[in-house]
Scaffold this active site. Sequence first.
Site, PDB file in Angstrom:
ATOM      1  N   HIS A  49       0.834  -1.205   0.000  1.00  0.00           N
ATOM      2  CA  HIS A  49       0.000   0.000   0.000  1.00  0.00           C
ATOM      3  C   HIS A  49       0.875   1.264   0.000  1.00  0.00           C
ATOM      4  CE1 HIS A  49      -2.834  -2.833   2.267  1.00  0.00           C
ATOM      5  NE2 HIS A  49      -3.571  -2.458   1.237  1.00  0.00           N
ATOM      6  N   GLN A 109     -18.151  -6.625  -1.492  1.00  0.00           N
ATOM      7  CA  GLN A 109     -17.266  -7.481  -2.278  1.00  0.00           C
ATOM      8  C   GLN A 109     -16.890  -8.760  -1.532  1.00  0.00           C
ATOM      9  OE1 GLN A 109     -14.253  -4.247  -2.503  1.00  0.00           O
ATOM     10  NE2 GLN A 109     -12.752  -5.870  -2.250  1.00  0.00           N
ATOM     11  N   LYS A 113      -0.976  -6.954  -8.155  1.00  0.00           N
ATOM     12  CA  LYS A 113      -1.246  -8.196  -7.424  1.00  0.00           C
ATOM     13  C   LYS A 113      -2.681  -8.656  -7.701  1.00  0.00           C
ATOM     14  CE  LYS A 113      -2.110  -8.753  -2.943  1.00  0.00           C
ATOM     15  NZ  LYS A 113      -3.093  -9.839  -2.751  1.00  0.00           N
ATOM     16  N   GLN A 119      -8.723  -7.517 -10.955  1.00  0.00           N
ATOM     17  CA  GLN A 119      -9.378  -6.282 -10.527  1.00  0.00           C
ATOM     18  C   GLN A 119      -8.906  -5.102 -11.382  1.00  0.00           C
ATOM     19  OE1 GLN A 119      -9.801  -5.221  -6.235  1.00  0.00           O
ATOM     20  NE2 GLN A 119      -8.037  -3.926  -6.619  1.00  0.00           N
ATOM     21  N   MET A 157       3.052  -9.191  -0.861  1.00  0.00           N
ATOM     22  CA  MET A 157       2.500  -8.617   0.375  1.00  0.00           C
ATOM     23  C   MET A 157       0.993  -8.564   0.291  1.00  0.00           C
ATOM     24  SD  MET A 157       5.057  -5.680   1.509  1.00  0.00           S
ATOM     25  CE  MET A 157       6.765  -6.059   1.822  1.00  0.00           C
TER      26      MET A 157
END
Length: 283
Positions: free
Chosen positions: A39, A63, A151, A155, A186
């Site tokens: 992040h 979700q 990652k 999406q 991560m």
Amino acid sequence: MSMQIITDPNRFQEQALKLRCQGKVTGLVPTMGYFHEGHLRLMRWARENADTVLVSLFVNPTQFGPGEDLTSYPRDMERDKELAALEGVDILFAPSSEAMYEPGFSTRVQVPALSRTLCGESRPGHFEGVATVVAKLLVLSLPVVAVFGEKDWQQLALIRRMVRDLNLPVAVHGHPIVREEDGLAMSSRNAYLTPDQRAQAPAIHQGLVRTRDIAEQGERDCRALLDFFSSWIKEQLPLGSLEYAAIVHPQTLEPLTELEDEGLLAVAVRLGRARLIDNIVCR
Ligand code: AMP
């Protein structure tokens, strides 16, 4: 300027629009919090490429499927605030579910062509939840650029499609996967792993790298590559199990049988309470 924390969507929209009207290049980083270095690197990218950095922190209930980890999803608002402030974030938008979904909320955004495969198969409704909340976040903040991690490749592909299809006035930036030193991607969900599971988890990335190397050495048959990966996981990750491994077109996510130029090897592994995803591009 110190970091502002906003919980009210209307106030967030007002502030974001004001910044945009002032000609600021605004960058949005949507997250579900429990920040890790992945992040923070997205925020850093935004800090370097935008004038004003907006971060949303919202564990979006729509979700998560029934029986998934919505209630146990890790949260640490105080730590997240500190970390975001240290990264020079300008506005942290942390709304409640009630504020995001008023009584009577009924609109859904669907991107069916990119929602059914890969993670969509085992998580029905997940990508509808993602597309809807990201559409709301983009309309609330109208950022010049929005940053997402590779990652969550599916999406990212779906958001790119949605932004094109709906003519949303935002540039989408995909950030490379940030990994632990031993290669594990991560994820906030890595916190679910026991020490034994954590010790085996790097096998996922190792298997991806080996499979990619075999492809680069000339094996172009996707079945053979996937068989290699699944045997690798069986041998190297006895505590876990492979949910899926697929080689797909990187943008359309259509399954490939032969690697021509590029394919995305995408996988999901169940390891204890965690469901871990990872991917690698094979050329
Ligand atoms: P999350 O809070 O897990 O929903 O993630 C928020 C954003 O950070 C999404 O765009 C993710 O793809 C991205 N992200 C999460 N983990 C990583 C990682 N290891 N590397 C790069 N991006 C990541």
